[in-house]
Structures are given as structure tokens and as C-alpha cells.
Design an enzyme around this catalytic site. Structure first.
Site, PDB file in Angstrom:
ATOM      1  N   SER A  34      11.746 -65.313 -89.103  1.00 12.41           N
ATOM      2  CA  SER A  34      12.666 -66.268 -89.740  1.00 12.41           C
ATOM      3  C   SER A  34      12.844 -66.046 -91.242  1.00 12.41           C
ATOM      4  CB  SER A  34      12.236 -67.704 -89.440  1.00 12.41           C
ATOM      5  OG  SER A  34      12.313 -67.944 -88.037  1.00 12.41           O
ATOM      6  N   HIS A  43       6.938 -54.303 -81.107  1.00 10.70           N
ATOM      7  CA  HIS A  43       7.492 -55.623 -81.431  1.00 10.70           C
ATOM      8  C   HIS A  43       6.962 -56.657 -80.428  1.00 10.70           C
ATOM      9  CE1 HIS A  43      10.286 -58.907 -81.978  1.00 10.70           C
ATOM     10  NE2 HIS A  43      10.541 -58.404 -83.176  1.00 10.70           N
ATOM     11  N   ASN A  78      16.443 -55.802 -87.792  1.00 12.14           N
ATOM     12  CA  ASN A  78      16.249 -55.549 -86.356  1.00 12.14           C
ATOM     13  C   ASN A  78      17.343 -56.314 -85.614  1.00 12.14           C
ATOM     14  OD1 ASN A  78      15.396 -55.447 -83.713  1.00 12.14           O
ATOM     15  ND2 ASN A  78      13.527 -56.639 -84.049  1.00 12.14           N
ATOM     16  N   TRP A  79      18.329 -55.578 -85.129  1.00 10.80           N
ATOM     17  CA  TRP A  79      19.492 -56.241 -84.504  1.00 10.80           C
ATOM     18  C   TRP A  79      19.224 -56.657 -83.059  1.00 10.80           C
ATOM     19  CZ3 TRP A  79      24.226 -52.800 -86.383  1.00 10.80           C
ATOM     20  CH2 TRP A  79      24.315 -52.900 -87.782  1.00 10.80           C
ATOM     21  N   LYS A  80      18.073 -56.273 -82.532  1.00 16.38           N
ATOM     22  CA  LYS A  80      17.706 -56.655 -81.153  1.00 16.38           C
ATOM     23  C   LYS A  80      18.855 -56.331 -80.187  1.00 16.38           C
ATOM     24  CE  LYS A  80      14.478 -59.931 -83.076  1.00 16.38           C
ATOM     25  NZ  LYS A  80      13.714 -61.158 -82.942  1.00 16.38           N
ATOM     26  N   GLY A 137      15.289 -60.355 -88.329  1.00 14.91           N
ATOM     27  CA  GLY A 137      16.036 -60.382 -87.068  1.00 14.91           C
ATOM     28  C   GLY A 137      17.376 -61.078 -87.260  1.00 14.91           C
ATOM     29  N   GLY A 138      17.430 -62.363 -86.893  1.00 12.39           N
ATOM     30  CA  GLY A 138      18.677 -63.121 -86.903  1.00 12.39           C
ATOM     31  C   GLY A 138      19.519 -62.966 -88.171  1.00 12.39           C
ATOM     32  N   GLU A 150       8.340 -58.969 -78.897  1.00 11.62           N
ATOM     33  CA  GLU A 150       9.185 -59.170 -77.702  1.00 11.62           C
ATOM     34  C   GLU A 150       8.920 -58.083 -76.663  1.00 11.62           C
ATOM     35  OE1 GLU A 150      12.830 -59.527 -79.880  1.00 11.62           O
ATOM     36  OE2 GLU A 150      12.181 -61.491 -80.595  1.00 11.62           O
ATOM     37  N   GLY A 202      12.393 -66.015 -84.667  1.00 15.56           N
ATOM     38  CA  GLY A 202      13.565 -66.629 -84.047  1.00 15.56           C
ATOM     39  C   GLY A 202      13.448 -68.132 -83.880  1.00 15.56           C
ATOM     40  N   GLU A 253       4.206 -59.999 -88.123  1.00 17.30           N
ATOM     41  CA  GLU A 253       5.180 -60.948 -87.591  1.00 17.30           C
ATOM     42  C   GLU A 253       4.469 -61.994 -86.731  1.00 17.30           C
ATOM     43  OE1 GLU A 253       9.379 -59.206 -87.490  1.00 17.30           O
ATOM     44  OE2 GLU A 253       8.414 -58.561 -85.665  1.00 17.30           O
TER      45      GLU A 253
HETATM   46  P1  PGA Z   1      13.794 -63.332 -86.811  1.00 20.38           P
HETATM   47  O1  PGA Z   1      13.207 -62.034 -86.081  1.00 20.38           O
HETATM   48  O2  PGA Z   1      14.073 -62.942 -88.251  1.00 20.38           O
HETATM   49  O3  PGA Z   1      15.059 -63.651 -86.061  1.00 20.38           O
HETATM   50  O4  PGA Z   1      12.767 -64.391 -86.716  1.00 20.38           O
HETATM   51  C1  PGA Z   1      12.292 -61.181 -86.721  1.00 20.38           C
HETATM   52  C2  PGA Z   1      11.876 -60.065 -85.795  1.00 20.38           C
HETATM   53  O5  PGA Z   1      11.729 -60.306 -84.598  1.00 20.38           O
HETATM   54  O6  PGA Z   1      11.686 -58.914 -86.227  1.00 20.38           O
END
Ligand code: PGA
Length: 257
Positions: A215, A97, A9-11, A236-237, A99, A175, A169
Site C-alpha cells: 500500500s 511474491h 508491480n502491475w500484477k 502494486g496498485g 501472492e 492491496g 512486504e
Molecule cells: P500494493 O501491492 O502496493 O497494491 O499493496 C504491493 C505488492 O504486492 O508488491
């Protein structure tokens, strides 16, 4: 056997040029992916979908979007439909998600509508669920998971549900560098599978895939993937560089093959 699924997930990162570069790098890394065992999905921002899709032609990597709107078309400024996502080359879409729930007013009801439309249009939804730190600390983790699942999946048959990927999640692990321990993640995944068995059947629950997200990094991937109810990762990251995302996929493959 459930096929492992690792999604990046590149956000809100990567210009089109940067997205093309990373997609090319991953295509080279995975020119021979064991697709019997693992699926890899990239979820760039809307602006980069078409270009990344072109890069991925001839590769085993699939494309997904980070959100979608439930209406087919119309005067909905700023929104993107399932048809548009398919046109841009997507086969997956992340829905709900944390967010989006936290910053953009996503609710269980909108999640449910989005999943319904995605399924009817042949996109595979990745339904994100998970508790905040306050909810965990007040002992409400399982009730939050039940709330997200029972409302998010309301009205779907077992056949529909089996086409959905669930991403557990924990919000406190996204993050933050704080991963759930493999045991904490497994406990939640087993609970989710048990709840899916109640909603549908044991057989359906056994067929459904549940990813862990929060993470995930190359050095914690193996221990997470060794857990019996963890069927992949939503990253994500660490999906923002070829090196770390490729390392995660390889570690998952080592454990799951
Ligand atoms: P993260 O994000 O790996 O940066 O914690 C995961 C996500 O939000 O899908």
C-alpha cells in the site's frame, strides 16, 4: 550510498495496449531521471514485456518480470525462462511474491532455485519476504523474515547476495490500504539488515538494498523513504496509473537526493 529503487508491480492488470500507454506516459515523465540517485523498474505481465521494452528504449526506466522458472528450457508447459525474459528486455525479476507463495505454491526452496538461475543468467532478482497478519500478531514477524531470508538465500556468497534486491512486504499491507507505519517498516528493515550482516558481513549488508512494499501511495512515500533502512518501494496498485506512480518516484527522489 545505496541507490534507491522504485519498482511497479502491475500484477495481472493491463492489456498490451494499456501497458504501452502507461509506459509511454512514464517515459515522458522521466526523460531526465537522476539515475545516480534512483532506479525505476516496471514489471508488466509476461504478455506485455516485449512491447513495453520497445517503448522504454532510450529511457532510463528498466524492465522486470513478475516471476520466472528455474530451468533453462524444456517441457514445462506454462513456464517462462530467464533467457526468455532477457530476450524480452528484462533486467529484473520479482521472485517469491507473497501472492505466488499464497496462491501458486511458491516455497522457499523454489524461490532459492529461481534466484540462483536468475543470478547466473545476469538478471537482478527482487526477493519478496514478509509476514502475514496472524504471524505478526503471534509475535513471529522476525522468525518469518529469518526463515524467508535464510532459506531463500541459502548457498549464495556475499557477492551474489549483494546483487539481490530484498523487498519487505508485510502480507497484511498488500492491496489492503493498510501501510505499515514508517516506524514498523523501519524496525523490520533494520532487522533484515542486521540478519544479512550475520549471514554475510556488515559491509555487505550495508550495500544491499531493501525496498518496502504494501500500500505505498504518493502520500505515504516521503515518510517511508525518510527511514534510514528503506531503500525504495515495490508498488502494486499505485503503479497502475502514470500520475500516482510518477508522484511516488518524485517524492522518493526528493527525500533521497
Ligand atoms: P500494493 O501491492 O502496493 O497494491 O499493496 C504491493 C505488492 O504486492 O508488491
Amino acid at each position: 550510498m545505496r541507490k534507491t529503487i522504485i519498482a511497479g508491480n502491475w500484477k495481472m492488470y493491463k492489456t498490451i495496449g494499456e501497458a504501452i500507454e502507461i509506459a509511454n506516459g512514464l517515459k515522458r515523465e522521466f526523460f531526465q531521471l537522476d539515475t545516480q540517485v534512483i532506479e525505476v523498474v516496471l514489471c508488466p505481465a509476461f504478455t506485455a514485456l516485449s512491447e513495453v521494452s520497445e517503448v522504454l528504449v532510450g529511457s532510463e526506466i528498466s524492465l522486470g518480470a513478475q516471476d520466472v522458472y528455474w530451468q533453462e528450457e524444456g517441457a514445462f508447459t506454462g513456464e517462462v525462462s530467464c533467457k526468455m525474459l532477457k530476450d524480452a528486455g528484462c533486467s529484473y525479476v520479482i521472485i517469491g511474491h507473497s501472492e505466488r507463495r499464497q496462491y501458486f505454491g511458491e516455497t522457499n526452496d523454489s524461490v532459492n532455485k529461481k534466484i540462483k538461475t536468475a543470478l547466473s543468467q545476469g538478471l537482478t532478482p527482487i526477493l519478496c519476504i514478509g509476514e502475514t497478519l496472524a504471524q505478526r500478531e503471534s509475535g513471529n514477524t522476525f522468525s518469518v523474515l529469518e526463515d524467508h531470508l535464510s532459506h531463500g538465500l541459502a548457498g549464495f556468497s556475499a557477492e551474489d547476495a549483494e546483487r539481490i534486491v530484498i523487498a519487505y512486504e508485510p502480507v497484511w499491507a498488500i492491496g489492503t490500504g493498510k501501510t505499515a507505519t514508517p516506524a514498523q517498516a523501519q524496525e523490520a528493515h533494520a532487522y533484515i539488515r542486521g540478519f544479512l550482516a550475520k549471514l554475510y558481513s556488515e559491509e555487505s549488508a550495508q550495500r544491499m538494498r531493501i525496498q518496502y512494499g504494501g500500500s505505498v501511495k504518493p502520500d505515504n512515500t516521503s515518510d517511508l523513504m525518510k527511514q534510514p533502512d528503506i531503500d525504495g518501494a515495490l508498488v502494486g496498485g499505485a503503479s497502475l496509473s502514470v500520475e500516482s506512480f510518477a508522484a511516488i518516484v518524485k517524492k522518493a527522489l526528493e527525500v533521497k537526493k
